[in-house]
Motif scaffolding. Structure first.
Motif, short mmCIF file in Angstrom:
data_model
loop_
_atom_site.label_atom_id
_atom_site.label_comp_id
_atom_site.label_asym_id
_atom_site.label_seq_id
_atom_site.Cartn_x
_atom_site.Cartn_y
_atom_site.Cartn_z
N GLY A 46 0.83 -1.21 0.00
CA GLY A 46 0.00 0.00 0.00
C GLY A 46 0.85 1.25 0.00
O GLY A 46 2.09 1.18 0.08
N VAL A 47 0.21 2.40 -0.09
CA VAL A 47 0.93 3.67 -0.11
C VAL A 47 1.24 4.11 1.32
O VAL A 47 0.65 3.61 2.28
N ASN A 48 2.16 5.06 1.44
CA ASN A 48 2.46 5.63 2.76
C ASN A 48 1.21 6.28 3.36
O ASN A 48 0.47 6.97 2.66
N GLY A 49 1.01 6.05 4.64
CA GLY A 49 -0.10 6.69 5.34
C GLY A 49 -1.42 5.95 5.29
O GLY A 49 -2.39 6.39 5.89
N ALA A 50 -1.46 4.83 4.57
CA ALA A 50 -2.73 4.09 4.45
C ALA A 50 -3.04 3.29 5.72
O ALA A 50 -4.19 2.94 5.96
N GLY A 51 -1.99 3.02 6.51
CA GLY A 51 -2.19 2.24 7.73
C GLY A 51 -1.61 0.85 7.67
O GLY A 51 -2.08 -0.07 8.36
N LYS A 52 -0.58 0.65 6.84
CA LYS A 52 0.05 -0.68 6.70
C LYS A 52 0.61 -1.20 8.02
O LYS A 52 0.39 -2.34 8.40
N THR A 53 1.40 -0.35 8.69
CA THR A 53 2.08 -0.78 9.92
C THR A 53 1.08 -1.18 10.99
O THR A 53 1.21 -2.25 11.61
N THR A 54 0.07 -0.37 11.20
CA THR A 54 -0.94 -0.70 12.22
C THR A 54 -1.75 -1.93 11.81
O THR A 54 -2.11 -2.74 12.66
#
Length: 309
Positions: A113-121
């Protein structure tokens, strides 16, 4: 509070944008005329349901109105809206699967996904969900492009009580994934979640890196990743549609995760993306807590934003 009522509360912004505004539009009208239907269509479009689907809903409402004596009730409108939204999922129920053997361990999930989409969480919450099922979970911190990405993922891994592979030596995402796969095999992990760098679909070198990562995983496993989940920000509206289009050109996306739906009035984007791409929505994010990533249930989701009871 029941699970349904909780979901209804979390999706209140989208619900209010649809239900309340439609009710306000109809309120006090002697009958629901063409002008009123056009206003309702605009409300549907503003919720990111999409022009085609919104138009289809209104045309069906118009047809039903011709065959009923009571043209003042909002029940007809909401019944048609609910019925048409359900048809999207009923008519396209087939899920995408990779060519992998789903019984093999570790079960490998690639998250993109793109930065800021919430991948890490999302990865942290997925890890928590699997741990709650009694699975042994490993996370690969393969986002080596963004500063502090590994540190943030490590915090989430600790919350989920999952193990993590962070390479101190390599800045090559594929090398980190390779190391994690070897560890997962050797130590008999049930699930391996592989993070990737947040990439704009316009950055060709990062999209090429994703292709390379897929190739490395497939070569090491003799199979494709079991799941490739695309994380989309529910607040991003039409950008989410564009992202799903572009990422589909590079990866076999087996499922979508739509995040931040508790903070948007445009939750209709879920329907628009699914109708266009036919990619199953696997999870929705409805809050910041580690327990706020929920498996997607189409009927419950539709009822939570459309039911007028």
């Amino acid at each position: 509070m029941s699970i349904f009522n909780s979901l209804r509360d979390r999706l209140s912004k989208t619900r209010n944008n649809l239900v309340n505004r439609i009710k306000e539009t109809i309120s006090g009208k002697a009958s629901i005329d063409s002008n009123t239907l056009e206003q309702i269509e605009e409300i549907l479009i503003s919720s990111d349901v999409g022009y085609y689907l919104s138009n289809k809903i209104i045309e069906n409402v118009r047809t039903k109105m011709l065959n009923t004596k009571d043209r003042t009730s909002d029940k007809i409108i909401f019944d048609v809206v609910k019925s048409e939204l359900k048809k999207i999922f009923d008519n396209n129920s087939t899920s995408r699967v990779s060519e992998s053997n789903n019984q093999a361990k570790p079960y490998i999930i690639l998250v993109i996904g793109v930065n800021g989409a919430g991948k890490t969480t999302t990865i942290g919450k997925l890890a928590y969900n699997y741990k709650e099922q009694g699975k042994k979970v490993l996370i690969a911190a393969s986002d080596t492009f963004r500063a502090a990405a590994s540190e943030q993922l490590e915090i989430w891994s600790e919350r989920a009580k999952a193990d993590i592979v962070i390479s101190e030596k390599s800045v090559d995402p594929s090398a980190v994934a390779y190391e994690a796969i070897e560890k997962a095999h050797k130590e008999k992990y049930d699930v391996l979640l592989i993070d990737t760098a947040g990439r704009l679909h316009t950055k060709s070198y990062l999209m090429d890196e994703l292709v390379k990562l897929n190739r490395i995983i497939t070569k090491k496993l003799n199979r494709a990743p079991d799941e490739t989940l695309l994380v989309l920000d529910g607040n991003s509206g039409q950008n989410a549609v564009v992202q799903s289009d572009e990422f589909s050109k590079t990866a076999l996306i087996t499922g979508l995760v739509i995040t931040k739906l508790d903070g948007t009035a445009k939750g209709g984007i879920v329907f628009q993306i699914f109708e266009k791409q036919k990619i199953p929505v696997k999870y929705i994010g409805v809050g910041e807590d580690i327990t706020d990533l929920q498996p997607f249930n189409a009927e419950e989701f539709i009822s939570a934003i459309v039911d007028i009871n």
